[in-house]
Design a protein around this motif. Structure first.
Motif, PDB file in Angstrom:
ATOM      1  N   ASP A 234       0.830  -1.204   0.000  1.00  0.00           N
ATOM      2  CA  ASP A 234       0.000   0.000   0.000  1.00  0.00           C
ATOM      3  C   ASP A 234       0.868   1.259   0.000  1.00  0.00           C
ATOM      4  O   ASP A 234       0.606   2.214  -0.731  1.00  0.00           O
ATOM      5  N   THR A 237       2.612   2.303  -3.389  1.00  0.00           N
ATOM      6  CA  THR A 237       1.770   2.967  -4.395  1.00  0.00           C
ATOM      7  C   THR A 237       1.725   4.478  -4.181  1.00  0.00           C
ATOM      8  O   THR A 237       1.326   5.206  -5.075  1.00  0.00           O
ATOM      9  N   LYS A 238       2.128   4.923  -2.992  1.00  0.00           N
ATOM     10  CA  LYS A 238       2.077   6.352  -2.669  1.00  0.00           C
ATOM     11  C   LYS A 238       3.450   7.016  -2.767  1.00  0.00           C
ATOM     12  O   LYS A 238       3.563   8.228  -2.608  1.00  0.00           O
ATOM     13  N   TYR A 284       4.045   7.511   6.109  1.00  0.00           N
ATOM     14  CA  TYR A 284       3.044   6.501   5.785  1.00  0.00           C
ATOM     15  C   TYR A 284       3.156   5.291   6.707  1.00  0.00           C
ATOM     16  O   TYR A 284       2.143   4.682   7.069  1.00  0.00           O
ATOM     17  N   TYR A 309       2.750  16.148  -3.684  1.00  0.00           N
ATOM     18  CA  TYR A 309       2.534  14.987  -2.817  1.00  0.00           C
ATOM     19  C   TYR A 309       1.731  15.345  -1.565  1.00  0.00           C
ATOM     20  O   TYR A 309       1.237  14.463  -0.866  1.00  0.00           O
ATOM     21  N   ASP A 312      -2.165  14.453  -1.156  1.00  0.00           N
ATOM     22  CA  ASP A 312      -2.342  13.015  -0.915  1.00  0.00           C
ATOM     23  C   ASP A 312      -1.959  12.657   0.517  1.00  0.00           C
ATOM     24  O   ASP A 312      -2.633  11.847   1.164  1.00  0.00           O
ATOM     25  N   LEU A 313      -0.886  13.259   1.009  1.00  0.00           N
ATOM     26  CA  LEU A 313      -0.461  12.989   2.377  1.00  0.00           C
ATOM     27  C   LEU A 313      -1.523  13.450   3.376  1.00  0.00           C
ATOM     28  O   LEU A 313      -1.853  12.731   4.330  1.00  0.00           O
ATOM     29  N   GLU A 316      -4.394  11.027   3.349  1.00  0.00           N
ATOM     30  CA  GLU A 316      -4.051   9.790   4.055  1.00  0.00           C
ATOM     31  C   GLU A 316      -4.052  10.009   5.567  1.00  0.00           C
ATOM     32  O   GLU A 316      -4.431   9.121   6.328  1.00  0.00           O
TER      33      GLU A 316
END
Length: 389
Positions: A234, A237-238, A284, A309, A312-313, A316
């Motif tokens: 997982d 993918t980031k 992550y 980025y 997205d961070l 998450e």
């Protein structure tokens, strides 16, 4: 910030809280307030005043001010328990050394939804009382007591009372509160520190500098190898440009991580990865903790990261805290790209005034911000365009 026993007008804090503001407004100071409380628990108030370049009690209080340093924490263990208030006052003794002036824990009884809470721990300069059990205490207004009361006198009034009493099973609420405070995580991730070759041995959590990345990977591998592979899959993918992450066991029993970058045939160890990739991986990994720590504070996650980025961070981070009371994130940031992923009630603005003091309020409390956000304008863009803050 948020709702307090002493100020019920505020709304509860959300599970993710970003603090923004101009340089010098006090974001790092606010972050260090959390660190100071954690250090008081771990080292005692006198040492905490000197740690991390704080400079002692006289440098911690505001210029021109005197008296005590005071904290009030208002928190809830679960949705089914009453809130607990922790009050701490720190002052100087006759010799000019920091001392715990006052310490108190309060909570309503289990069957009470309204009214004043009972004090189940109260100490002044190390002397006072504590109540056993989880539904006891005293109404200080009229001295009505419930449960078994014990007198307390600490050998060292520079240590927090919750440190000693939090080791005794007859004080379950103090034990829980001590563990809540003890398990705060203040992230000061350093890519250079993360490149150090650590000693072998599994460790459950990332430390402050993140130089035990491989030890945490070893712990996760031992606990549940198949689940750990899912976590790595997982995370990869980031991470931009990363095709695969594999745990590899060395001859000495140590576990290290291999990163296979797109376009290369041979993998790199974490020691050879870029600062940004290491930092993203650490964040992550932190967000994938199986037993998350109750409070995590991260300063300026955007440093060293490509701006695209950050949204997205932030997303998450929001997913990781979920709902309920198990985990709460605090982040300071200068990045409108990070703020774009958040809502007005999740962002706090620090503003410094002419008297040298700063105030803080939610972005949702600024005029028109909530309405513009509902019309689809991203919050970070509003901030960048000086609509607030």
């Amino acid at each position: 910030m948020g709702k307090l026993l002493s100020d019920q007008r505020g709304k509860e804090l959300t599970n993710i809280n970003a603090i923004i503001g101009q340089s010098g407004a006090g974001k790092s100071t606010l972050a260090d307030a959390f660190g100071f409380l954690a250090d008081c628990l771990d080292k005692g108030v006198e040492i905490a005043c000197d740690l991390n370049g704080r400079g002692g009690f006289e440098k911690l209080i505001s210029q021109g001010e005197s008296g005590t340093i005071e904290f009030e924490l208002y928190y809830r263990e679960t949705s089914n328990t009453s809130p607990i208030t922790y009050e701490l006052s720190i002052s100087l003794d006759k010799t000019g050394r920091p001392i715990v002036e006052k310490e108190r824990l309060r909570q309503r009884r289990a069957n009470e939804r309204h009214g004043r809470p009972l004090s189940f721990l109260y100490l002044e300069k190390g002397k006072g009382f504590a109540f056993k059990g989880d539904n006891s205490g005293v109404y200080e207004e009229n001295d009505s007591e419930f449960g078994e009361k014990v007198n307390v006198e600490l050998a060292d009034p520079r240590q927090l009372g919750i440190v000693t009493l939090g080791e005794l099973k007859e004080h379950p609420r103090i034990v829980k509160f001590k563990n809540f405070l003890k398990n705060w995580y203040l992230c000061y991730f350093s890519p250079s520190a993360a490149r150090e070759i650590p000693n072998a041995g599994p460790q459950k959590y990332l430390n402050r500098l993140g130089n035990n990345l491989n030890n945490v990977a070893e712990f996760l591998q031992r606990e549940d190898p198949s689940e750990f592979k899912k976590v790595l899959k997982d995370i990869q993918t980031k991470l931009p440009g990363i095709a695969r992450i594999e745990p590899v066991k060395l001859i000495n029993g140590q576990l290290v991580l291999e990163f296979l970058e797109e376009g290369f045939t041979k993998p790199f160890y974490s020691q050879k990865m870029s600062d940004g990739t290491l930092k993203l991986f650490a964040y992550y990994l932190l967000l994938h903790e199986k037993q998350p720590r109750p409070l995590v504070f991260i300063e300026e996650p955007e440093n060293g990261l490509y701006h695209k980025y950050l949204a997205d961070l932030a997303n998450e981070m929001r997913k990781s805290v979920k709902s309920g009371y198990s985990k709460q994130l605090f982040i300071t940031t200068h990045s409108p790209f990070f703020v774009n992923a958040l809502e007005p009630n999740e962002v706090w603005v620090l503003e410094k005034h002419e008297d040298g003091f700063s105030t803080i309020k939610r972005a949702s409390d600024y005029e028109n911000v909530k309405e513009l956000r509902e019309q689809g304008v991203d919050l970070g863009d509003l901030w960048y365009s000086d609509y607030f803050g």
